[in-house]
Design a protein around this motif. Sequence first.
Motif, PDB file in Angstrom:
ATOM      1  N   SER A   1       0.850  -1.197   0.000  1.00 14.34           N
ATOM      2  CA  SER A   1       0.000   0.000   0.000  1.00 14.34           C
ATOM      3  C   SER A   1       0.882   1.242   0.000  1.00 14.34           C
ATOM      4  CB  SER A   1      -0.898   0.020   1.232  1.00 14.34           C
ATOM      5  OG  SER A   1      -1.503   1.294   1.388  1.00 14.34           O
ATOM      6  N   PRO A   2       0.553   2.242  -0.828  1.00 20.11           N
ATOM      7  CA  PRO A   2       1.353   3.477  -0.836  1.00 20.11           C
ATOM      8  C   PRO A   2       1.249   4.274   0.455  1.00 20.11           C
ATOM      9  CG  PRO A   2      -0.598   3.697  -2.237  1.00 20.11           C
ATOM     10  CD  PRO A   2      -0.522   2.266  -1.828  1.00 20.11           C
ATOM     11  N   THR A   3       0.328   3.885   1.343  1.00 14.29           N
ATOM     12  CA  THR A   3       0.183   4.604   2.618  1.00 14.29           C
ATOM     13  C   THR A   3       1.181   4.127   3.669  1.00 14.29           C
ATOM     14  OG1 THR A   3      -1.470   3.035   3.435  1.00 14.29           O
ATOM     15  CG2 THR A   3      -2.284   4.921   2.165  1.00 14.29           C
ATOM     16  N   LEU A   4       1.884   3.026   3.399  1.00 16.87           N
ATOM     17  CA  LEU A   4       2.821   2.485   4.383  1.00 16.87           C
ATOM     18  C   LEU A   4       4.049   3.373   4.520  1.00 16.87           C
ATOM     19  CD1 LEU A   4       2.824  -1.339   3.498  1.00 16.87           C
ATOM     20  CD2 LEU A   4       1.639  -0.205   5.399  1.00 16.87           C
ATOM     21  N   SER A   5       4.647   3.351   5.702  1.00 22.06           N
ATOM     22  CA  SER A   5       5.934   4.026   5.883  1.00 22.06           C
ATOM     23  C   SER A   5       6.997   3.277   5.092  1.00 22.06           C
ATOM     24  CB  SER A   5       6.316   4.035   7.370  1.00 22.06           C
ATOM     25  OG  SER A   5       6.580   2.708   7.814  1.00 22.06           O
ATOM     26  N   ASP A   6       8.150   3.894   4.925  1.00 28.19           N
ATOM     27  CA  ASP A   6       9.224   3.254   4.164  1.00 28.19           C
ATOM     28  C   ASP A   6       9.614   1.919   4.788  1.00 28.19           C
ATOM     29  OD1 ASP A   6       9.157   5.452   2.551  1.00 28.19           O
ATOM     30  OD2 ASP A   6      11.087   6.281   3.188  1.00 28.19           O
ATOM     31  N   ASP A   7       9.758   1.899   6.111  1.00 33.82           N
ATOM     32  CA  ASP A   7      10.156   0.662   6.785  1.00 33.82           C
ATOM     33  C   ASP A   7       9.083  -0.419   6.645  1.00 33.82           C
ATOM     34  OD1 ASP A   7      12.555   1.756   7.549  1.00 33.82           O
ATOM     35  OD2 ASP A   7      11.919   2.239   9.596  1.00 33.82           O
ATOM     36  N   ALA A   8       7.818  -0.020   6.804  1.00 32.86           N
ATOM     37  CA  ALA A   8       6.721  -0.983   6.689  1.00 32.86           C
ATOM     38  C   ALA A   8       6.609  -1.508   5.253  1.00 32.86           C
ATOM     39  CB  ALA A   8       5.406  -0.337   7.123  1.00 32.86           C
ATOM     40  N   ARG A   9       6.831  -0.628   4.281  1.00 31.11           N
ATOM     41  CA  ARG A   9       6.812  -1.055   2.876  1.00 31.11           C
ATOM     42  C   ARG A   9       7.918  -2.071   2.606  1.00 31.11           C
ATOM     43  NH1 ARG A   9       9.261   3.389   0.121  1.00 31.11           N
ATOM     44  NH2 ARG A   9      11.090   2.275   0.898  1.00 31.11           N
ATOM     45  N   ASP A  10       9.117  -1.801   3.103  1.00 27.37           N
ATOM     46  CA  ASP A  10      10.225  -2.733   2.884  1.00 27.37           C
ATOM     47  C   ASP A  10       9.945  -4.081   3.550  1.00 27.37           C
ATOM     48  OD1 ASP A  10      11.447  -0.705   1.515  1.00 27.37           O
ATOM     49  OD2 ASP A  10      13.018  -0.323   2.997  1.00 27.37           O
ATOM     50  N   GLU A  11       9.361  -4.038   4.757  1.00 28.03           N
ATOM     51  CA  GLU A  11       9.040  -5.292   5.438  1.00 28.03           C
ATOM     52  C   GLU A  11       7.969  -6.063   4.657  1.00 28.03           C
ATOM     53  OE1 GLU A  11       7.805  -7.031   9.837  1.00 28.03           O
ATOM     54  OE2 GLU A  11       7.419  -4.923   9.365  1.00 28.03           O
ATOM     55  N   HIS A  12       6.984  -5.353   4.150  1.00 23.66           N
ATOM     56  CA  HIS A  12       5.939  -5.984   3.343  1.00 23.66           C
ATOM     57  C   HIS A  12       6.550  -6.697   2.134  1.00 23.66           C
ATOM     58  CE1 HIS A  12       3.165  -6.010  -0.109  1.00 23.66           C
ATOM     59  NE2 HIS A  12       2.192  -6.204   0.770  1.00 23.66           N
ATOM     60  N   ASP A  13       7.455  -6.024   1.439  1.00 25.51           N
ATOM     61  CA  ASP A  13       8.050  -6.594   0.232  1.00 25.51           C
ATOM     62  C   ASP A  13       8.986  -7.758   0.558  1.00 25.51           C
ATOM     63  OD1 ASP A  13       6.644  -4.718  -1.189  1.00 25.51           O
ATOM     64  OD2 ASP A  13       8.362  -3.444  -1.661  1.00 25.51           O
ATOM     65  N   ARG A  14       9.690  -7.655   1.672  1.00 23.26           N
ATOM     66  CA  ARG A  14      10.566  -8.765   2.085  1.00 23.26           C
ATOM     67  C   ARG A  14       9.731  -9.995   2.425  1.00 23.26           C
ATOM     68  NH1 ARG A  14      11.592 -10.301   6.967  1.00 23.26           N
ATOM     69  NH2 ARG A  14      11.041  -8.302   7.893  1.00 23.26           N
ATOM     70  N   LEU A  15       8.687  -9.801   3.210  1.00 25.80           N
ATOM     71  CA  LEU A  15       7.823 -10.926   3.574  1.00 25.80           C
ATOM     72  C   LEU A  15       7.126 -11.504   2.340  1.00 25.80           C
ATOM     73  CD1 LEU A  15       6.255  -9.537   6.873  1.00 25.80           C
ATOM     74  CD2 LEU A  15       7.986 -11.343   6.656  1.00 25.80           C
ATOM     75  N   GLY A  16       6.771 -10.626   1.395  1.00 27.17           N
ATOM     76  CA  GLY A  16       6.163 -11.088   0.162  1.00 27.17           C
ATOM     77  C   GLY A  16       7.098 -11.984  -0.633  1.00 27.17           C
ATOM     78  N   PHE A  17       8.385 -11.638  -0.651  1.00 24.43           N
ATOM     79  CA  PHE A  17       9.371 -12.478  -1.324  1.00 24.43           C
ATOM     80  C   PHE A  17       9.437 -13.854  -0.675  1.00 24.43           C
ATOM     81  CE2 PHE A  17      13.669 -14.199  -0.791  1.00 24.43           C
ATOM     82  CZ  PHE A  17      13.961 -14.554  -2.108  1.00 24.43           C
ATOM     83  N   TYR A  18       9.537 -13.893   0.647  1.00 28.17           N
ATOM     84  CA  TYR A  18       9.671 -15.185   1.338  1.00 28.17           C
ATOM     85  C   TYR A  18       8.404 -16.034   1.203  1.00 28.17           C
ATOM     86  CZ  TYR A  18      14.268 -14.225   3.188  1.00 28.17           C
ATOM     87  OH  TYR A  18      15.618 -14.000   3.296  1.00 28.17           O
ATOM     88  N   GLN A  19       7.262 -15.395   1.189  1.00 30.88           N
ATOM     89  CA  GLN A  19       6.021 -16.150   1.007  1.00 30.88           C
ATOM     90  C   GLN A  19       5.967 -16.749  -0.402  1.00 30.88           C
ATOM     91  OE1 GLN A  19       2.335 -13.945   1.396  1.00 30.88           O
ATOM     92  NE2 GLN A  19       1.227 -15.788   2.000  1.00 30.88           N
ATOM     93  N   LEU A  20       6.399 -15.967  -1.411  1.00 35.10           N
ATOM     94  CA  LEU A  20       6.467 -16.492  -2.782  1.00 35.10           C
ATOM     95  C   LEU A  20       7.391 -17.697  -2.862  1.00 35.10           C
ATOM     96  CD1 LEU A  20       6.750 -13.538  -5.350  1.00 35.10           C
ATOM     97  CD2 LEU A  20       4.953 -15.269  -5.192  1.00 35.10           C
ATOM     98  N   MET A  21       8.553 -17.573  -2.235  1.00 38.68           N
ATOM     99  CA  MET A  21       9.520 -18.670  -2.280  1.00 38.68           C
ATOM    100  C   MET A  21       8.918 -19.931  -1.660  1.00 38.68           C
ATOM    101  SD  MET A  21      12.185 -17.609  -3.884  1.00 38.68           S
ATOM    102  CE  MET A  21      13.275 -18.974  -3.505  1.00 38.68           C
ATOM    103  N   GLU A  22       8.278 -19.769  -0.526  1.00 38.75           N
ATOM    104  CA  GLU A  22       7.776 -20.919   0.224  1.00 38.75           C
ATOM    105  C   GLU A  22       6.571 -21.572  -0.459  1.00 38.75           C
ATOM    106  OE1 GLU A  22       7.756 -23.783   3.119  1.00 38.75           O
ATOM    107  OE2 GLU A  22       9.256 -22.195   2.815  1.00 38.75           O
ATOM    108  N   THR A  23       5.685 -20.750  -1.008  1.00 37.60           N
ATOM    109  CA  THR A  23       4.413 -21.295  -1.504  1.00 37.60           C
ATOM    110  C   THR A  23       4.394 -21.579  -3.003  1.00 37.60           C
ATOM    111  OG1 THR A  23       3.492 -19.072  -1.854  1.00 37.60           O
ATOM    112  CG2 THR A  23       3.143 -20.096   0.316  1.00 37.60           C
ATOM    113  N   LYS A  24       5.247 -20.941  -3.772  1.00 37.87           N
ATOM    114  CA  LYS A  24       5.184 -21.089  -5.224  1.00 37.87           C
ATOM    115  C   LYS A  24       6.508 -21.502  -5.860  1.00 37.87           C
ATOM    116  CE  LYS A  24       1.384 -17.791  -5.923  1.00 37.87           C
ATOM    117  NZ  LYS A  24       0.927 -16.577  -6.660  1.00 37.87           N
ATOM    118  N   VAL A  25       7.586 -20.754  -5.576  1.00 37.52           N
ATOM    119  CA  VAL A  25       8.842 -20.962  -6.314  1.00 37.52           C
ATOM    120  C   VAL A  25       9.481 -22.300  -5.961  1.00 37.52           C
ATOM    121  CG1 VAL A  25      11.148 -20.063  -6.775  1.00 37.52           C
ATOM    122  CG2 VAL A  25       9.223 -18.472  -6.512  1.00 37.52           C
ATOM    123  N   LEU A  26       9.717 -22.532  -4.675  1.00 40.40           N
ATOM    124  CA  LEU A  26      10.380 -23.775  -4.267  1.00 40.40           C
ATOM    125  C   LEU A  26       9.557 -25.020  -4.595  1.00 40.40           C
ATOM    126  CD1 LEU A  26      11.944 -22.553  -0.913  1.00 40.40           C
ATOM    127  CD2 LEU A  26      13.165 -23.129  -3.009  1.00 40.40           C
TER     128      LEU A  26
END
Length: 551
Positions: free
Chosen positions: A486-511
């Motif tokens: 969401s564009p309303t997130l702070s910079d830190d919250a946005r980065d955490e969102h994107d990091r967690l999104g990467f790990y969720q993709l790896m766990e549920t789809k990529v691997l």
Amino acid sequence: MSFLPEPYQHPYKIDPKYKKSVVYFSSEFAIDQALKIYSGGLGFLAGSHMRSAYDLKQNLIGIGILWSYGYYAQARGEDRGMAVQKRRKIYHFLQDTGIKYSIKIHGADVWVKVMYLPADTFGSAPMFLLTTDIEENDYMSRTISHKLYDSDFLTRIAQYILLGVGGATLLEHLGVDPDVWHLNEAHALSAAFHVYDKTRSLEEVKKRFVFTTHTPVEAGNEKSSFDLLYKFTFFGNIPRDEAYQLSGVHGDEFSHSLAALRMSHKSNAVSKLHGEVARGMWQHAEGICEIDHVTNAQNKKYWVDEKLEAARLAGDLKALAARKRELKVRLFKEVADQTGRLMDPDVLTIVWARRFAGYKRADLITRDIEQFEALLRNADRPVQVIWAGKPFPKDFGAIDVFNKIFHITQKYASATILVGYELALSKLLKDGSDIWLNNPIVTREASGTSGMTAAMNGSVNVSTYDGWVCEFAKDGENSFIIPEASPTLSDDARDEHDRLGFYQLMETKVLPAYYSGGDDWWKIVHNSMNDVVPFFDSGRMADEYYTKVYK
């Protein structure tokens, strides 16, 4: 017919579709590993454009600068962290044109020598490269063409004058006035003022000039002091008040991009999304030209592995997998040579490789070290990670990120960072990666191009939804997209969102896809390779410049 005089004419018969004469100004060109006059994405893009101009038999030439020391040689220091080395380059394959002339920089005469790269040398448009590093000049003048993107701002202004005024003066010496003067970024903007100085007509300038912008953030567009530029003879002999009015400045702040938009008849962004961002960014600016978009692309002919391509065309997933494994072995020899690590070609390998800059977030997946370590040490579905890329040599924040990644990966045999990210290493990494990780802050990446050539070579993009990816991605079919924050997130919250999104993709789809034991993964790889061509081949891009921008 080529618009150049003998002996510089194009070695091919010009295709009538592309008969309009074009000169393409760029501060960097990545045409071949042997010619180190580039730093990163802008150069990779320009190099691919020059190669496609050759392939399509276009009536186009390139003008750049012969950087005596290139950008820099990236090496390791005694502590194995990043070190910057400066090495003078010698190119025996360049031809001395015998053309020399002087231009005014800071009111002084500076001599310019012109070297020529024939089109057939590397299969590119004919290239003219300018240098001031000659005996006729004093030491300070010689340093103008020493280093690409010199950290000294005054030297960079002199470089802009060399590229723009120096390039325009070369055309006068050649006796040609091309139909189109294409500014790839605003570095050669002084050429527009030079033409105005000769014609005293803004309409005549606009008739000739087009401008490609690569910067999606207004603050990232370079600004200078107008008075400083005036003292540096940036505006030639144009009276101060006249130059001030032409530039559209307010106060003393001169925006190079704004002036380029005012002095061109057409401009383009470098992806569909970037076009929307750019038009919004400049919507209140007065007197600017239309901003269209031509999505960046890369020269498939140069980048693609022939055996991978044959497997793609045949739809042979087994041959695709076998060749990919061979290419991973080849990459891992370079990894072993640089880092002493022996990586496994049967393990999923992620590569993050591009210019180090804050918004590209090279270290994003390492910011929770326990999560990163769990990714690497998963016994059932292991992962290997490789980074590479060159920070700007004075961008100490980016260098710190590079060295931080180096230190984080020291205790792991399956993660590392490489030095020497140039065309050759880029090719190895794209050939040998399974995943091409691209996680910029959304809307900050105007286009990005490295993922295109990765996809051409069987590497699947895992990316935030930004730049060229928005025109390519089918999540789960040809790539994997990190859900947008969401564009309303702070910079830190946005980065955490994107990091967690990467790990969720790896766990549920990529691997699960990679380690499924069936064809799931290779179907995605095959889809990616099929979908990236022909649209993201620079033949389409070079054609679009003629049909959309050079009109």
